[in-house]
Design a protein around this motif. Structure first.
Motif, PDB file in Angstrom:
ATOM      1  N   GLY A 259      52.834  25.946  65.461  1.00 47.34           N
ATOM      2  CA  GLY A 259      53.644  25.275  64.443  1.00 47.34           C
ATOM      3  C   GLY A 259      53.262  25.749  63.050  1.00 47.34           C
ATOM      4  N   LYS A 260      53.545  27.013  62.757  1.00 45.12           N
ATOM      5  CA  LYS A 260      53.164  27.600  61.470  1.00 45.12           C
ATOM      6  C   LYS A 260      53.793  26.843  60.310  1.00 45.12           C
ATOM      7  CE  LYS A 260      53.409  31.924  58.850  1.00 45.12           C
ATOM      8  NZ  LYS A 260      53.866  33.333  58.858  1.00 45.12           N
ATOM      9  N   ARG A 261      52.963  26.507  59.306  1.00 48.60           N
ATOM     10  CA  ARG A 261      53.430  25.767  58.141  1.00 48.60           C
ATOM     11  C   ARG A 261      53.342  26.570  56.846  1.00 48.60           C
ATOM     12  NH1 ARG A 261      53.032  20.188  58.705  1.00 48.60           N
ATOM     13  NH2 ARG A 261      53.784  20.104  56.554  1.00 48.60           N
ATOM     14  N   ALA A 262      52.367  27.477  56.761  1.00 47.22           N
ATOM     15  CA  ALA A 262      52.196  28.226  55.505  1.00 47.22           C
ATOM     16  C   ALA A 262      51.394  29.490  55.768  1.00 47.22           C
ATOM     17  CB  ALA A 262      51.482  27.361  54.468  1.00 47.22           C
ATOM     18  N   HIS A 263      51.437  30.397  54.784  1.00 49.75           N
ATOM     19  CA  HIS A 263      50.625  31.619  54.841  1.00 49.75           C
ATOM     20  C   HIS A 263      49.834  31.723  53.539  1.00 49.75           C
ATOM     21  CE1 HIS A 263      49.398  35.707  55.838  1.00 49.75           C
ATOM     22  NE2 HIS A 263      49.672  36.014  54.576  1.00 49.75           N
ATOM     23  N   TYR A 264      48.546  32.023  53.649  1.00 48.69           N
ATOM     24  CA  TYR A 264      47.690  32.156  52.478  1.00 48.69           C
ATOM     25  C   TYR A 264      47.194  33.594  52.367  1.00 48.69           C
ATOM     26  CZ  TYR A 264      47.805  27.070  52.599  1.00 48.69           C
ATOM     27  OH  TYR A 264      48.230  25.759  52.615  1.00 48.69           O
ATOM     28  N   ARG A 265      47.317  34.151  51.166  1.00 50.90           N
ATOM     29  CA  ARG A 265      46.975  35.552  50.932  1.00 50.90           C
ATOM     30  C   ARG A 265      45.475  35.745  50.754  1.00 50.90           C
ATOM     31  NH1 ARG A 265      50.727  34.210  47.338  1.00 50.90           N
ATOM     32  NH2 ARG A 265      49.233  34.451  45.624  1.00 50.90           N
ATOM     33  N   TYR A 266      45.072  36.993  50.841  1.00 52.57           N
ATOM     34  CA  TYR A 266      43.681  37.376  50.601  1.00 52.57           C
ATOM     35  C   TYR A 266      43.248  36.885  49.211  1.00 52.57           C
ATOM     36  CZ  TYR A 266      39.679  40.317  49.415  1.00 52.57           C
ATOM     37  OH  TYR A 266      38.439  40.762  49.024  1.00 52.57           O
ATOM     38  N   GLY A 267      42.089  36.249  49.147  1.00 49.82           N
ATOM     39  CA  GLY A 267      41.541  35.791  47.890  1.00 49.82           C
ATOM     40  C   GLY A 267      41.891  34.356  47.523  1.00 49.82           C
TER      41      GLY A 267
END
Length: 355
Positions: free
Chosen positions: A311-319
């Motif tokens: 249930g993917k809700r968000a994606h967080y980038r490197y850093g």
């Protein structure tokens, strides 16, 4: 078909594909050895490891599918069994993933059922003590307690490396009766650290090397027994191993028995022994809560609705830095619960803690 499946945060699909690539790209001279290892792994995963080759050849896929359908259509009450203390125990069939197999062999001849005991039996029945994880898998051999009818019994928990009791049954102390009794201790991996000392990693969990270490053929380390050196690497490239067991050197020093899971490396698949010294090897997953974490994976990480990372809700980038509310265990791994209630991996190769 595997390539078309969705992957999860831990890269289980990618790991399987890499293992299959390794299997089929290997030299013909070692193919039989690798094939046997993978066949054994697949048999275990499908709960077929106790079947002989002759028995496997007799399995009827259509009959098995029909049997599975029949099981799934039964009411749940069919698989709940009343216990002496008033609780209910779920049938182990459910805890094994509802796997059922039928063969094309004739049905076995069932002997006459055991006669119903008389109204006043005078012999006591044994007490069976089980030690299982949260999925119902046995972690230690079952114990059997016997005694005189009406006599007292005390079923004690077993000490299991890397695990702690999470559920103590109500019937650990009782008396022998005319009915068989079962005492089930439920365990979970130890994920809490006391000060600077880390617990021994549970069997099946993943560790990595934070300094240069050797992989040895035996638990007693020596230059002659060393199979390979692993150089010290930066955090995201540290060599990883799955803990498959434990052993001690001739001097009583505890070692991990491990399997190399550094895919696409020359050492992938090697087995042997490494140190349990936490100055050299630690668990890949964080074991305690931290207030903030930072994403260090170049591809970023995903946040999910559930702790099994679905249930993917968000994606967080490197850093990016993320606020953590708590940490939870999931099988032999852990997850960070963010302030917004979503779950992200607690893999130290993908995220790191910050002040």
């Amino acid at each position: 078909m595997i390539e078309a499946l969705p992957d999860d945060e831990d890269g289980n699909k990618e790991n399987l594909l890499q293992q299959l690539d390794f299997l089929f790209n290997t030299e013909e001279s070692t193919l039989d050895t690798n094939a046997s290892r993978f066949i054994s792994m697949f048999k275990t995963g499908m709960f077929l490891s106790s079947y002989s080759d002759a028995q496997l050849a007799e399995i009827d896929p259509d009959a098995s599918a029909a049997q599975m359908s029949q099981i799934l259509q039964q009411p749940l009450s069919k698989y709940l069994h009343p216990q002496a203390d008033g609780t209910l125990q779920i049938d182990g069939l459910l805890l094994s993933g509802l796997m059922a197999y039928s063969t094309i062999m004739p049905d076995p001849i069932v002997p006459n059922p055991t006669p119903t005991p008389g109204p006043n039996p005078s012999t006591s029945q044994a007490v069976t003590v089980k030690y299982v994880d949260q999925q119902g898998k046995a972690l230690a051999p079952t114990a059997t307690l016997t005694g005189k009818l009406g006599g007292a019994y005390h079923a004690q928990a077993a000490k299991i490396d890397g695990y702690q009791v999470t559920k103590t049954p109500a019937n650990t102390i009782g008396t022998f009766t005319t009915e068989a009794q079962t005492v089930t201790y439920v365990y979970e991996p130890q994920v809490v650290q006391n000060g600077a000392a880390a617990t021994i990693a549970p069997k099946g969990s993943v560790i990595y090397a934070i300094k240069k270490i050797g992989l040895y053929q035996t638990p007693t380390f020596s230059t002659k027994q060393r199979l390979v050196w692993y150089a010290k690497q930066k955090r995201t490239n540290r060599p990883m191993f799955v803990v498959t067991g434990y052993a001690k050197s001739v001097n009583g020093v505890k070692r991990y028995r491990v399997k190399d899971v550094n895919h696409h490396s020359k050492t992938a698949g090697k087995t042997g022994y490494v140190t349990t010294n936490t100055d050299y090897t630690v668990r890949v997953y964080y074991a305690k809560r931290h207030v903030k974490i930072k994403v260090i994976n170049a591809k970023g990480v995903n946040a999910y609705q559930k702790k099994n990372l679905t249930g993917k809700r968000a994606h967080y980038r490197y850093g990016q830095q993320l606020k953590v509310k708590k940490i939870v265990s999931h099988n032999l791994t852990t997850r960070f619960v963010l302030s917004n209630g979503t779950y992200v991996t607690a893999n130290k190769k993908l995220v790191m803690t910050v002040k």
